[in-house]
Design an enzyme around this catalytic site. Structure first.
Site, PDB file in Angstrom:
ATOM      1  N   HIS A 119      98.401   0.175 101.516  1.00  0.00           N
ATOM      2  CA  HIS A 119      98.913   0.993 102.618  1.00  0.00           C
ATOM      3  C   HIS A 119      98.066   2.238 102.866  1.00  0.00           C
ATOM      4  O   HIS A 119      98.170   2.857 103.924  1.00  0.00           O
ATOM      5  CB  HIS A 119     100.385   1.365 102.383  1.00  0.00           C
ATOM      6  CG  HIS A 119     100.610   2.457 101.386  1.00  0.00           C
ATOM      7  ND1 HIS A 119     100.913   2.211 100.070  1.00  0.00           N
ATOM      8  CD2 HIS A 119     100.600   3.804 101.529  1.00  0.00           C
ATOM      9  CE1 HIS A 119     101.077   3.364  99.441  1.00  0.00           C
ATOM     10  NE2 HIS A 119     100.893   4.342 100.301  1.00  0.00           N
ATOM     11  N   ASP A 160     100.820  -4.573  97.527  1.00  0.00           N
ATOM     12  CA  ASP A 160     100.281  -3.298  98.013  1.00  0.00           C
ATOM     13  C   ASP A 160      99.115  -2.872  97.127  1.00  0.00           C
ATOM     14  O   ASP A 160      99.227  -1.973  96.283  1.00  0.00           O
ATOM     15  CB  ASP A 160     101.388  -2.247  98.006  1.00  0.00           C
ATOM     16  CG  ASP A 160     100.969  -0.941  98.680  1.00  0.00           C
ATOM     17  OD1 ASP A 160      99.898  -0.922  99.313  1.00  0.00           O
ATOM     18  OD2 ASP A 160     101.720   0.046  98.567  1.00  0.00           O
ATOM     19  N   SER A 206      99.818   8.327  96.529  1.00  0.00           N
ATOM     20  CA  SER A 206      99.718   6.887  96.765  1.00  0.00           C
ATOM     21  C   SER A 206      98.328   6.362  96.443  1.00  0.00           C
ATOM     22  O   SER A 206      97.320   7.000  96.756  1.00  0.00           O
ATOM     23  CB  SER A 206     100.045   6.565  98.221  1.00  0.00           C
ATOM     24  OG  SER A 206     101.416   6.719  98.485  1.00  0.00           O
TER      25      SER A 206
END
Length: 295
Positions: A81, A149, A243
């Site tokens: 992402h 992911d 992230s």
């Protein structure tokens, strides 16, 4: 082939490390920190050189927005992402940093050249800013559910390893249960939900949850490819901006492996809501084959 034993885990596990290392790699291998000073963790500022594989991701004209981990002299592991839909020319990566600038300079920035004077010390090689040549997002990545992911970024130039720039190890494809063990996550993300980012690298120790307990706490999108970790009593979690960074665990010879990739969560640091990570061991074969194919 190198064989390692994970601390407090009974099975002997072996990894074909050589498949992701070029001849430019140092002979001492992955997961080694030049600075081995110890410190109690728990949401504190780290110190220079402690996590030498940490990568800061920047898009053109934006602040640092994601993180990653160096896994070879040309590849950074991160979350899908973070890079899905991003053109390689719009992405830059900083390595060997502790304090980072919020935004990349807009004038005459040359990839692979230091542009901010933020290098850690004389050990840094001056080439802390890297352009990106290729982005490989997992072919089955599902943005809505966060399934698969994970992504790999190939740098535009080989990394010169130094005491503050090293690569982290990968876990074996199969691991015993990690439930109730602790791991460490580090990053430059916000220190609270919707808070401000930290200019200095921070770290926190987080306990690993059983996936069933995680599913009950989160309610959905917890798969066998998911690893959950976070404070059960006090606030301990990754947050916005973290992230793509690695969830790390030490091995008996003090080598560190990226057992997870920061993926998503509900707010940040809530004791009843662990953070969710992509379980790296599920993708070790994919990572190795991708890196070998793009070497």
């Amino acid at each position: 082939m190198a064989c390692i034993i994970l601390s407090n885990l009974l099975p002997l596990v072996c990894l074909f490390y050589f498949s992701i290392y070029s001849t430019a790699a140092k002979p001492d291998g992955c997961g080694i920190r030049a600075n081995t000073q110890t410190r109690i963790v728990g949401g504190e500022v780290s110190y220079p050189g402690k996590w030498p594989w940490m990568a800061a991701l920047y898009r053109s004209n934006t602040n640092q927005y994601c993180a990653g981990a160096l896994i070879s002299d040309r590849h950074v592991l991160t979350a899908a992402h973070c890079v899905s839909g991003v053109h390689p020319s719009k992405l830059h990566i900083r390595l060997g940093e502790f304090d980072i600038p919020g935004r990349l300079p807009t004038s005459s920035t040359q990839p692979n050249k230091s542009s901010s004077g933020t290098l850690l010390d004389e050990n840094s090689n001056g080439n802390n800013l890297y352009s990106v040549e290729k982005i490989i997002v997992h072919q089955q990545y599902e943005p809505r559910s966060h399934l698969h992911d994970i992504a790999i970024v190939r740098l535009g130039q080989a990394v010169l390893f130094s005491p503050v720039i090293q690569r982290i190890c990968l876990p074996p494809p199969s691991l015993p249960s990690l439930e109730d063990r602790t791991a460490i996550v580090a990053g430059w993300g916000t220190t609270a939900f919707l808070g401000t980012s930290s200019p200095s690298l921070r770290e926190v120790e987080v306990p690993i949850w059983n996936n069933q307990a995680c599913l009950q706490a989160i309610g959905k999108n917890v798969f066998n490819t998911t690893l959950c970790a976070g404070g059960r009593i006090k606030s301990a979690d990754a947050c916005q901006g973290d992230s793509g960074g690695p969830l790390m665990m030490p091995m008996v010879d003090d080598r560190w492996a990226a057992i997870g990739v920061v993926s998503w969560g509900i707010r940040c640091g809530e004791p009843t809501k662990p953070g969710l990570y992509t379980r790296t061991s599920h993708y070790t074969d994919w990572i190795l084959s991708t890196v070998q194919r793009t070497a």
